[in-house]
Design a protein around this motif. Sequence first.
Motif, mmCIF file in Angstrom:
data_model
loop_
_atom_site.group_PDB
_atom_site.id
_atom_site.type_symbol
_atom_site.label_atom_id
_atom_site.label_comp_id
_atom_site.label_asym_id
_atom_site.label_seq_id
_atom_site.Cartn_x
_atom_site.Cartn_y
_atom_site.Cartn_z
ATOM 1 N N GLY A 133 10.165 -26.507 20.636
ATOM 2 C CA GLY A 133 9.856 -27.888 20.289
ATOM 3 C C GLY A 133 8.364 -28.107 20.064
ATOM 4 N N ALA A 134 7.537 -27.531 20.943
ATOM 5 C CA ALA A 134 6.089 -27.697 20.803
ATOM 6 C C ALA A 134 5.570 -26.986 19.560
ATOM 7 C CB ALA A 134 5.387 -27.160 22.047
ATOM 8 N N MET A 135 6.142 -25.830 19.245
ATOM 9 C CA MET A 135 5.690 -25.075 18.078
ATOM 10 C C MET A 135 6.126 -25.729 16.769
ATOM 11 S SD MET A 135 3.781 -22.472 18.743
ATOM 12 C CE MET A 135 3.993 -21.400 17.323
ATOM 13 N N SER A 145 3.698 -28.180 11.968
ATOM 14 C CA SER A 145 3.692 -29.222 10.930
ATOM 15 C C SER A 145 2.429 -30.083 10.981
ATOM 16 C CB SER A 145 4.923 -30.120 11.093
ATOM 17 O OG SER A 145 4.926 -30.766 12.365
ATOM 18 N N ALA A 146 1.502 -29.732 11.873
ATOM 19 C CA ALA A 146 0.275 -30.518 12.031
ATOM 20 C C ALA A 146 -0.695 -30.233 10.886
ATOM 21 C CB ALA A 146 -0.381 -30.197 13.371
ATOM 22 N N PRO A 147 -1.583 -31.183 10.599
ATOM 23 C CA PRO A 147 -2.536 -31.007 9.482
ATOM 24 C C PRO A 147 -3.441 -29.795 9.637
ATOM 25 C CG PRO A 147 -2.441 -33.307 10.154
ATOM 26 C CD PRO A 147 -1.665 -32.536 11.157
ATOM 27 N N TYR A 148 -3.870 -29.468 10.890
ATOM 28 C CA TYR A 148 -4.797 -28.351 11.043
ATOM 29 C C TYR A 148 -4.160 -27.022 10.678
ATOM 30 C CZ TYR A 148 -2.443 -27.773 15.583
ATOM 31 O OH TYR A 148 -1.510 -27.612 16.575
ATOM 32 N N VAL A 149 -2.834 -26.921 10.793
ATOM 33 C CA VAL A 149 -2.145 -25.696 10.374
ATOM 34 C C VAL A 149 -2.163 -25.573 8.854
ATOM 35 C CG1 VAL A 149 0.099 -24.547 10.293
ATOM 36 C CG2 VAL A 149 -0.703 -25.530 12.431
ATOM 37 N N HIS A 162 -3.550 -20.641 16.146
ATOM 38 C CA HIS A 162 -3.724 -22.093 15.992
ATOM 39 C C HIS A 162 -2.593 -22.875 16.652
ATOM 40 C CE1 HIS A 162 -7.158 -21.719 13.217
ATOM 41 N NE2 HIS A 162 -6.508 -20.701 12.673
ATOM 42 N N ALA A 163 -1.362 -22.643 16.176
ATOM 43 C CA ALA A 163 -0.225 -23.454 16.644
ATOM 44 C C ALA A 163 0.074 -23.218 18.120
ATOM 45 C CB ALA A 163 1.002 -23.157 15.790
ATOM 46 N N LEU A 164 0.179 -21.957 18.514
ATOM 47 C CA LEU A 164 0.561 -21.664 19.895
ATOM 48 C C LEU A 164 -0.494 -22.135 20.887
ATOM 49 C CD1 LEU A 164 2.711 -20.425 21.673
ATOM 50 C CD2 LEU A 164 1.579 -18.208 21.433
ATOM 51 N N ARG A 165 -1.767 -22.017 20.522
ATOM 52 C CA ARG A 165 -2.828 -22.467 21.419
ATOM 53 C C ARG A 165 -2.749 -23.971 21.643
ATOM 54 N NH1 ARG A 165 -8.706 -21.322 19.328
ATOM 55 N NH2 ARG A 165 -7.994 -22.888 17.820
ATOM 56 N N ASN A 166 -2.465 -24.730 20.601
ATOM 57 C CA ASN A 166 -2.381 -26.178 20.746
ATOM 58 C C ASN A 166 -1.066 -26.625 21.356
ATOM 59 O OD1 ASN A 166 -4.834 -27.590 19.241
ATOM 60 N ND2 ASN A 166 -4.294 -25.773 18.063
ATOM 61 N N ALA A 167 -0.045 -25.770 21.322
ATOM 62 C CA ALA A 167 1.233 -26.091 21.954
ATOM 63 C C ALA A 167 1.263 -25.652 23.412
ATOM 64 C CB ALA A 167 2.372 -25.410 21.194
ATOM 65 N N GLY A 168 0.147 -25.117 23.895
ATOM 66 C CA GLY A 168 0.125 -24.535 25.240
ATOM 67 C C GLY A 168 0.202 -25.539 26.365
ATOM 68 N N ALA A 169 -0.307 -26.769 26.162
ATOM 69 C CA ALA A 169 -0.359 -27.740 27.258
ATOM 70 C C ALA A 169 1.024 -28.101 27.804
ATOM 71 C CB ALA A 169 -1.111 -28.992 26.821
ATOM 72 N N ALA A 189 -5.790 -29.758 32.393
ATOM 73 C CA ALA A 189 -7.008 -30.487 32.029
ATOM 74 C C ALA A 189 -7.902 -29.648 31.113
ATOM 75 C CB ALA A 189 -7.767 -30.885 33.290
ATOM 76 N N LEU A 190 -7.936 -28.342 31.351
ATOM 77 C CA LEU A 190 -8.747 -27.477 30.504
ATOM 78 C C LEU A 190 -8.167 -27.341 29.105
ATOM 79 C CD1 LEU A 190 -9.624 -24.633 33.049
ATOM 80 C CD2 LEU A 190 -11.118 -26.464 32.232
ATOM 81 N N LEU A 191 -6.839 -27.406 28.989
ATOM 82 C CA LEU A 191 -6.198 -27.278 27.692
ATOM 83 C C LEU A 191 -6.197 -28.583 26.901
ATOM 84 C CD1 LEU A 191 -3.094 -25.021 28.459
ATOM 85 C CD2 LEU A 191 -5.052 -24.431 27.030
ATOM 86 N N ASP A 192 -6.100 -29.707 27.605
ATOM 87 C CA ASP A 192 -5.983 -31.017 26.950
ATOM 88 C C ASP A 192 -7.258 -31.823 27.199
ATOM 89 O OD1 ASP A 192 -5.294 -33.570 26.034
ATOM 90 O OD2 ASP A 192 -3.184 -33.241 26.495
ATOM 91 N N ALA A 193 -8.027 -32.058 26.152
ATOM 92 C CA ALA A 193 -9.283 -32.796 26.303
ATOM 93 C C ALA A 193 -9.062 -34.216 26.771
ATOM 94 C CB ALA A 193 -10.044 -32.793 24.972
#
Length: 308
Positions: free
Chosen positions: A193-195, A200-204, A221-228, A296-300
Amino acid sequence: MLAYLRRRVLSSALPLLVVILGVFFLARLTGDPTNLYLPLSATAQQRADFAARNGFDQPVLVQFVDYVGQVVRLDFGESLRTAQPAATAVLRAFPATLQLAGAAMVIAVLAALVVGSLAAYRPNSAADRAASFLSSAASSTPDFWFAIMGVLVFAVWLGWLPTSGTAGAAAWILPVVTLLIRPFGVLVQVVRGAMVTALSAPYVKVARSKGASERQVIFGHALRNAGAPVLTVAGDLAVGLVNGAVVVETIFGWPGIGKLMIDSILQRDFAVLQAAVLVTAVAIFLLNILIDVGYALLDARVRQGAMA
């Protein structure tokens, strides 16, 4: 960040106090240990001496106050069965539980990241449908049922694996697989679900337009941002693994904290039971703190909220 951690520590103090209170009084509902540790022929004087020696002749509230005072001094009393410090038995058993739960969690996370990412890369494909079926079956399988069936098939019928113990790598297979199967099933769904959202995000799209390879897009890119969200769910599942180890360790004779708790209940060894539950609660508390820090480290946004 320090203020955020301080708030989390203070908010977790009350649950720890509830654990101390609950385990003390619930342990005494298992029965009078005098009847277990003294023969039926024991005289009334022998029973009175046993109770006085272990503090059971005092009112329950007095026993509780004494127990809290001991905990503050990190003194958990002595085992009724072995006459050794209860902390010694707990610290001897706890590493076995951490090793078992840690191995199961690492394998579950790595496998779920691979399977979930592949499923999200091509939604509604055969691989996606297979991953969904596998994750649903794994997440809905009870640990005790899988453990019993694993012993029956692979240990009794086929004779490939031992039924219990820790000797050799083969003895780890059934306990680890039994523990990891449900976290793997849940994490595959979360990773997918996170991936799907991340891909589909603009940065990808920007990364692809700049010529990034699909491996870089998925894992860089995708997996790092889906990590939280994956980290949050993995942390909750890791806490559940420590609790779920009670069943698995009992079935496979694994010398961990779960088996120690069950043995202590059956033997009415109050000091060991209280120490085991309290140490487990503190370990879960520390694990939750580590999860909060990682999130907290993953999500600004969490990091900024913690600093506010």
